[in-house]
Design a protein around this motif. Structure first.
Motif, PDB file in Angstrom:
ATOM      1  N   GLY A   1      12.162  -1.489  -4.553  1.00 46.45           N
ATOM      2  CA  GLY A   1      11.636  -2.445  -5.529  1.00 46.45           C
ATOM      3  C   GLY A   1      10.547  -1.844  -6.389  1.00 46.45           C
ATOM      4  O   GLY A   1      10.534  -2.023  -7.608  1.00 46.45           O
ATOM      5  N   PHE A   2       9.638  -1.074  -5.766  1.00 45.28           N
ATOM      6  CA  PHE A   2       8.547  -0.481  -6.542  1.00 45.28           C
ATOM      7  C   PHE A   2       9.088   0.562  -7.514  1.00 45.28           C
ATOM      8  O   PHE A   2       8.628   0.650  -8.648  1.00 45.28           O
ATOM      9  N   TYR A   3      10.068   1.368  -7.057  1.00 45.45           N
ATOM     10  CA  TYR A   3      10.638   2.363  -7.970  1.00 45.45           C
ATOM     11  C   TYR A   3      11.324   1.686  -9.152  1.00 45.45           C
ATOM     12  O   TYR A   3      11.219   2.131 -10.300  1.00 45.45           O
ATOM     13  N   LEU A   4      12.015   0.584  -8.868  1.00 40.37           N
ATOM     14  CA  LEU A   4      12.691  -0.127  -9.959  1.00 40.37           C
ATOM     15  C   LEU A   4      11.674  -0.728 -10.921  1.00 40.37           C
ATOM     16  O   LEU A   4      11.867  -0.698 -12.143  1.00 40.37           O
ATOM     17  N   ILE A   5      10.573  -1.268 -10.366  1.00 42.97           N
ATOM     18  CA  ILE A   5       9.520  -1.814 -11.228  1.00 42.97           C
ATOM     19  C   ILE A   5       8.942  -0.710 -12.106  1.00 42.97           C
ATOM     20  O   ILE A   5       8.675  -0.905 -13.294  1.00 42.97           O
ATOM     21  N   PHE A   6       8.797   0.490 -11.511  1.00 41.11           N
ATOM     22  CA  PHE A   6       8.314   1.624 -12.311  1.00 41.11           C
ATOM     23  C   PHE A   6       9.281   1.919 -13.447  1.00 41.11           C
ATOM     24  O   PHE A   6       8.861   2.110 -14.599  1.00 41.11           O
ATOM     25  N   ALA A   7      10.580   1.926 -13.129  1.00 40.57           N
ATOM     26  CA  ALA A   7      11.571   2.204 -14.172  1.00 40.57           C
ATOM     27  C   ALA A   7      11.488   1.155 -15.270  1.00 40.57           C
ATOM     28  O   ALA A   7      11.545   1.475 -16.466  1.00 40.57           O
TER      29      ALA A   7
ATOM     30  N   HIS B   1       0.821  -1.218   0.000  1.00 37.96           N
ATOM     31  CA  HIS B   1       0.000   0.000   0.000  1.00 37.96           C
ATOM     32  C   HIS B   1       0.852   1.264   0.000  1.00 37.96           C
ATOM     33  O   HIS B   1       0.671   2.124  -0.870  1.00 37.96           O
ATOM     34  N   VAL B   2       1.762   1.381   0.941  1.00 40.61           N
ATOM     35  CA  VAL B   2       2.510   2.635   1.072  1.00 40.61           C
ATOM     36  C   VAL B   2       3.426   2.895  -0.122  1.00 40.61           C
ATOM     37  O   VAL B   2       3.405   3.998  -0.672  1.00 40.61           O
ATOM     38  N   PRO B   3       4.213   1.907  -0.594  1.00 37.82           N
ATOM     39  CA  PRO B   3       5.032   2.206  -1.779  1.00 37.82           C
ATOM     40  C   PRO B   3       4.205   2.618  -2.986  1.00 37.82           C
ATOM     41  O   PRO B   3       4.585   3.550  -3.704  1.00 37.82           O
ATOM     42  N   SER B   4       3.066   1.961  -3.207  1.00 37.83           N
ATOM     43  CA  SER B   4       2.312   2.339  -4.416  1.00 37.83           C
ATOM     44  C   SER B   4       1.671   3.714  -4.259  1.00 37.83           C
ATOM     45  O   SER B   4       1.553   4.450  -5.239  1.00 37.83           O
ATOM     46  N   ALA B   5       1.273   4.079  -3.028  1.00 38.86           N
ATOM     47  CA  ALA B   5       0.714   5.425  -2.836  1.00 38.86           C
ATOM     48  C   ALA B   5       1.772   6.492  -3.080  1.00 38.86           C
ATOM     49  O   ALA B   5       1.523   7.489  -3.775  1.00 38.86           O
ATOM     50  N   ILE B   6       2.974   6.253  -2.535  1.00 37.59           N
ATOM     51  CA  ILE B   6       4.068   7.216  -2.744  1.00 37.59           C
ATOM     52  C   ILE B   6       4.401   7.307  -4.230  1.00 37.59           C
ATOM     53  O   ILE B   6       4.605   8.380  -4.785  1.00 37.59           O
ATOM     54  N   LEU B   7       4.428   6.141  -4.874  1.00 39.02           N
ATOM     55  CA  LEU B   7       4.785   6.109  -6.288  1.00 39.02           C
ATOM     56  C   LEU B   7       3.747   6.847  -7.127  1.00 39.02           C
ATOM     57  O   LEU B   7       4.096   7.547  -8.067  1.00 39.02           O
TER      58      LEU B   7
END
Lengths: 224, 254
Positions: free
Chosen positions: B218-224, B67-73
């Protein structure tokens, strides 16, 4: 130079106002729409006085937002279709002023009747007299901001469906809606409402230069 | 100073030219794929299975690692899009418009994931699926703005024009999102006291915090990764009539 800009501004404003007032539907339609939407709420929910009074700020504001968006399509589309807008942009006069004059004209034609209609609707919805002043002030600031936002939506969706510009504009109108309803409802509760009006004024002050410039950019997109 | 600035600018423009971008992104894509998926899976496994149980919420709290990583992202992708929009408007760099276009659906998806997981988290802890809390409301509005941007782009046929149209919209958005956040906060605190807040929970122990940081990474890398893949597809679609595209894909077939 200075007088030149003023001349240009008043020329556009006079022309657009004249065209608007020759066709009565431009200023009657938002007014009637506003009153119809307002009258639906007591019919659909409940005619209870206290209930309606607590609901009134939100109802008036939602109706105002929707009816100021109603006629926004026409702000550029007609001039775009018959080529008048091309001539305006070809001329050496600043296009920023052109957009501002058109927005002002749109506000005078739709926002101003809504102000009058909101007085009537405050009677229908049993708003206390003390909250009339904040309601009028917040509507003046808010509907003008909505006209600015609507202009950018209309410019981005020139020649497209009307619903598109509403979808573009409505998410951005939420601060206006919040501040406007908060000002009126805090006046009903006898609280200080000046802070909300100040913020709305600040948004308008930033919005006039910022949004007008972006609107010019958005119109220019159609000439590439 | 000016010379260095020009050198950097030229380098960026060169790297951003579609054929060159396609070439260097082909090289880094396998690495990015490997690293991002590894970090993502390790972070999630660590968070979901090996971090301590919360003494108040039990195992339910573990949804925080999604939840928190995707909200920040969802928010930082919008910031990224606004920067791309500024570059598109001012310097008319073609690739930044494509970046903006490819980032929008990813940002909308992450915002939607944040809303859905928040809703799932809210049911056992708050007792309802949805609360008109300030933070929830502003996230919902952010999602609407993403939807407006995607809708506007798909409605304009000329794609370069559509890029510039959404760059205008993303600039309006970045100016108005802080106002929305502030006004929603203010509205909330004025009308009713905040019923639930995340800050009242006991502050996190390092055992819980470290996997969360890894999840962020991990979420930022997945976004990249997703952005690179989206952008590569976008570049090929836009430039399908150019010679380098046909050369590229004919060579691959041989």
């Amino acid at each position: 130079m200075k007088s030149n800009i003023y001349n240009w501004f008043f020329l556009i404003l006079r022309r657009d106002l004249l065209m608007a007032f020759r066709r009565s539907s431009t200023y009657i339609t938002p007014l009637i729409f506003f009153l119809i939407v307002i009258s639906f709420f007591p019919i659909a929910l409940s005619p209870d006085q206290d209930f309606l009074r607590s609901l009134a700020p939100g109802v008036i504001w939602i109706a105002a937002l929707l009816s100021s968006l109603l006629a926004i399509e026409t702000i550029f589309s007609e001039d775009f279709r018959d080529g008048t807008l091309d001539e305006f942009f070809i001329s050496n006069d600043p296009s920023f002023v052109l957009v501002f004059a058109k927005v002002l004209c749109h506000w005078l034609v739709t926002g101003f009747p809504i102000l009058l209609a909101s007085l009537i609707s405050s009677l229908i919805l049993y708003l206390p007299v003390s909250s009339l002043l904040p309601m009028i002030c917040s509507l003046i600031l808010g509907t003008f901001f909505m006209s600015l936002l609507g202009a950018i939506g209309a410019a981005l969706s020139l020649g497209k469906s009307a619903i598109l510009s509403a979808i573009i504009v409505l998410p951005f109108s939420i601060p206006t809606l919040l501040m406007g309803t908060a000002a009126v409802s805090s006046a009903i509760d006898y609280q200080d409402y000046s802070g909300f009006l100040l913020i709305m004024g600040a948004m308008l002050a930033i919005g006039v230069p910022g949004l007008c410039l972006l609107t010019v950019e958005a119109i220019l997109l159609n000439y590439e | 100073m000016n010379k260095i600035w020009n050198y950097i600018k030229d380098w960026f423009i060169e790297m951003g030219s579609p054929p060159l971008f396609f070439k260097w992104s082909s090289k880094i894509l396998p690495w990015l794929l490997f690293i991002s998926i590894t970090v993502f899976i390790v972070g999630l496994l660590w968070g979901l299975f090996y971090s301590p149980t919360d003494y108040k919420q039990g195992d339910v709290y573990r949804i925080i690692y999604i939840h928190v990583p995707s909200a920040i992202l969802g928010q930082s992708i919008f910031m990224f899009m606004a920067i791309c929009g500024f570059i598109t408007m001012v310097w008319r760099v073609k690739i930044s418009g494509m970046l903006l276009k490819s980032a929008a659906p990813i940002g909308a998806s992450f915002t939607l994931i944040a809303l859905l997981t928040g809703s799932i988290w809210g049911k056992p802890t708050w007792g309802t699926w949805w609360v008109w809390d300030a933070r929830l409301t502003s996230t919902l509005i952010l999602f609407f703005i993403y939807a407006a941007i995607i809708g506007l782009h798909s409605s304009i046929d000329d794609k370069t024009k559509a890029d510039r149209a959404i760059s205008i919209l993303s600039l309006v958005g970045i100016a108005i999102i802080p106002i929305i956040k502030k006004s929603v906060d203010w509205w909330q605190t004025l009308h009713q006291p905040s019923t639930f807040s995340l800050t009242s929970a006991p502050s996190m122990t390092p055992d819980m915090y470290q996997p969360l940081l890894l999840c962020f990474l991990g979420f930022y890398l997945i976004f990249a990764l997703l952005l690179t893949m989206n952008l590569r597809a976008e570049v090929v679609i836009r430039e399908k009539n150019r010679s380098w595209v046909s050369k590229q894909f004919l060579n691959l077939e041989r």
